[in-house]
Motif scaffolding. Structure first.
Motif, mmCIF file in Angstrom:
data_model
loop_
_atom_site.group_PDB
_atom_site.id
_atom_site.type_symbol
_atom_site.label_atom_id
_atom_site.label_comp_id
_atom_site.label_asym_id
_atom_site.label_seq_id
_atom_site.Cartn_x
_atom_site.Cartn_y
_atom_site.Cartn_z
ATOM 1 N N VAL A 1 -4.735 -64.566 0.397
ATOM 2 C CA VAL A 1 -4.941 -63.127 0.187
ATOM 3 C C VAL A 1 -5.720 -62.528 1.360
ATOM 4 O O VAL A 1 -5.381 -61.454 1.862
ATOM 5 C CB VAL A 1 -5.652 -62.876 -1.160
ATOM 6 C CG1 VAL A 1 -6.153 -61.445 -1.263
ATOM 7 C CG2 VAL A 1 -4.714 -63.180 -2.304
ATOM 8 N N LEU A 2 -6.741 -63.236 1.819
ATOM 9 C CA LEU A 2 -7.531 -62.752 2.958
ATOM 10 C C LEU A 2 -6.667 -62.613 4.208
ATOM 11 O O LEU A 2 -6.704 -61.590 4.898
ATOM 12 C CB LEU A 2 -8.699 -63.695 3.224
ATOM 13 C CG LEU A 2 -9.547 -63.404 4.462
ATOM 14 C CD1 LEU A 2 -10.187 -62.025 4.385
ATOM 15 C CD2 LEU A 2 -10.603 -64.486 4.641
ATOM 16 N N MET A 3 -5.848 -63.612 4.494
ATOM 17 C CA MET A 3 -5.011 -63.557 5.698
ATOM 18 C C MET A 3 -3.941 -62.475 5.586
ATOM 19 O O MET A 3 -3.632 -61.807 6.574
ATOM 20 C CB MET A 3 -4.372 -64.926 5.976
ATOM 21 C CG MET A 3 -5.351 -65.984 6.440
ATOM 22 S SD MET A 3 -6.112 -65.616 8.056
ATOM 23 C CE MET A 3 -7.665 -64.920 7.575
ATOM 24 N N ARG A 4 -3.388 -62.272 4.386
ATOM 25 C CA ARG A 4 -2.418 -61.184 4.201
ATOM 26 C C ARG A 4 -3.073 -59.841 4.487
ATOM 27 O O ARG A 4 -2.500 -58.992 5.185
ATOM 28 C CB ARG A 4 -1.868 -61.193 2.771
ATOM 29 C CG ARG A 4 -0.773 -62.210 2.552
ATOM 30 C CD ARG A 4 -0.169 -62.135 1.163
ATOM 31 N NE ARG A 4 0.292 -60.791 0.846
ATOM 32 C CZ ARG A 4 0.377 -60.301 -0.385
ATOM 33 N NH1 ARG A 4 0.036 -61.046 -1.421
ATOM 34 N NH2 ARG A 4 0.811 -59.081 -0.597
ATOM 35 N N ALA A 5 -4.271 -59.642 3.934
ATOM 36 C CA ALA A 5 -4.977 -58.380 4.144
ATOM 37 C C ALA A 5 -5.338 -58.204 5.612
ATOM 38 O O ALA A 5 -5.158 -57.127 6.183
ATOM 39 C CB ALA A 5 -6.232 -58.338 3.266
ATOM 40 N N ALA B 1 -0.822 -58.370 -6.638
ATOM 41 C CA ALA B 1 -0.642 -58.580 -8.075
ATOM 42 C C ALA B 1 -2.020 -58.755 -8.703
ATOM 43 O O ALA B 1 -3.003 -59.020 -7.999
ATOM 44 C CB ALA B 1 0.212 -59.820 -8.317
ATOM 45 N N SER B 2 -2.111 -58.615 -10.023
ATOM 46 C CA SER B 2 -3.424 -58.679 -10.671
ATOM 47 C C SER B 2 -4.133 -60.005 -10.394
ATOM 48 O O SER B 2 -5.337 -60.032 -10.201
ATOM 49 C CB SER B 2 -3.306 -58.440 -12.175
ATOM 50 O OG SER B 2 -2.592 -59.487 -12.782
ATOM 51 N N GLY B 3 -3.414 -61.101 -10.363
ATOM 52 C CA GLY B 3 -4.022 -62.397 -10.044
ATOM 53 C C GLY B 3 -4.570 -62.427 -8.629
ATOM 54 O O GLY B 3 -5.612 -63.025 -8.366
ATOM 55 N N GLU B 4 -3.858 -61.777 -7.721
ATOM 56 C CA GLU B 4 -4.325 -61.711 -6.335
ATOM 57 C C GLU B 4 -5.536 -60.791 -6.218
ATOM 58 O O GLU B 4 -6.436 -61.062 -5.431
ATOM 59 C CB GLU B 4 -3.208 -61.233 -5.421
ATOM 60 C CG GLU B 4 -2.070 -62.222 -5.284
ATOM 61 C CD GLU B 4 -0.934 -61.674 -4.448
ATOM 62 O OE1 GLU B 4 -0.412 -62.445 -3.620
ATOM 63 O OE2 GLU B 4 -0.559 -60.500 -4.620
ATOM 64 N N GLN B 5 -5.558 -59.717 -6.981
ATOM 65 C CA GLN B 5 -6.703 -58.806 -6.958
ATOM 66 C C GLN B 5 -7.969 -59.539 -7.366
ATOM 67 O O GLN B 5 -9.028 -59.306 -6.795
ATOM 68 C CB GLN B 5 -6.456 -57.613 -7.880
ATOM 69 C CG GLN B 5 -5.393 -56.675 -7.376
ATOM 70 C CD GLN B 5 -5.044 -55.587 -8.382
ATOM 71 O OE1 GLN B 5 -5.659 -55.479 -9.437
ATOM 72 N NE2 GLN B 5 -4.049 -54.785 -8.053
ATOM 73 N N GLU B 6 -7.865 -60.428 -8.331
ATOM 74 C CA GLU B 6 -9.018 -61.209 -8.768
ATOM 75 C C GLU B 6 -9.524 -62.128 -7.665
ATOM 76 O O GLU B 6 -10.704 -62.446 -7.616
ATOM 77 C CB GLU B 6 -8.658 -62.024 -10.011
ATOM 78 C CG GLU B 6 -8.403 -61.172 -11.237
ATOM 79 C CD GLU B 6 -7.870 -61.981 -12.407
ATOM 80 O OE1 GLU B 6 -7.901 -63.223 -12.348
ATOM 81 O OE2 GLU B 6 -7.417 -61.347 -13.376
#
Length: 97
Positions: free
Chosen positions: A28-32, A61-66
């Motif tokens: 998630v960090l690398m995508r952002a 997605a909600s799981g990624e937001q967490e």
């Protein structure tokens, strides 16, 4: 500091993050990070992901937001700071004629 040293510093920090964060948090960090870099590279050119200004929409997605915890957000700021060092900054000026 020269460009190679600054790039190596950024790469070492990314490698340390990969060891420290969970795989999901790291992804998630690398995508952002990559989305923000792409948006900044396209800013001011009239085309590309940065057209129109503003922040890129990641569509997590909600799981990624967490997974995008305050710690991950802080590391995002650190990465952006390292990437924006003068030697690594994207030059948005048009080439000299």
């Amino acid at each position: 500091m020269d460009r190679d040293t600054e790039r190596a510093q950024l790469e070492l920090h990314v490698e340390a993050l990969q060891r420290r964060l969970s795989p999901g948090q790291f992804i998630v960090l690398m995508r952002a990070f990559n989305a923000c870099r792409a948006a900044r590279a396209g800013a001011g050119t009239g085309s590309g992901p940065g057209t129109g200004g503003g922040a890129p929409h990641l569509g997590l997605a909600s799981g990624e937001q967490e997974l995008f915890t305050p710690e991950v957000q802080s590391e995002m700021l650190t990465l952006m700071g390292l990437a924006e060092q003068p030697a690594l900054r994207v030059d948005r000026r048009p080439p000299a004629a």
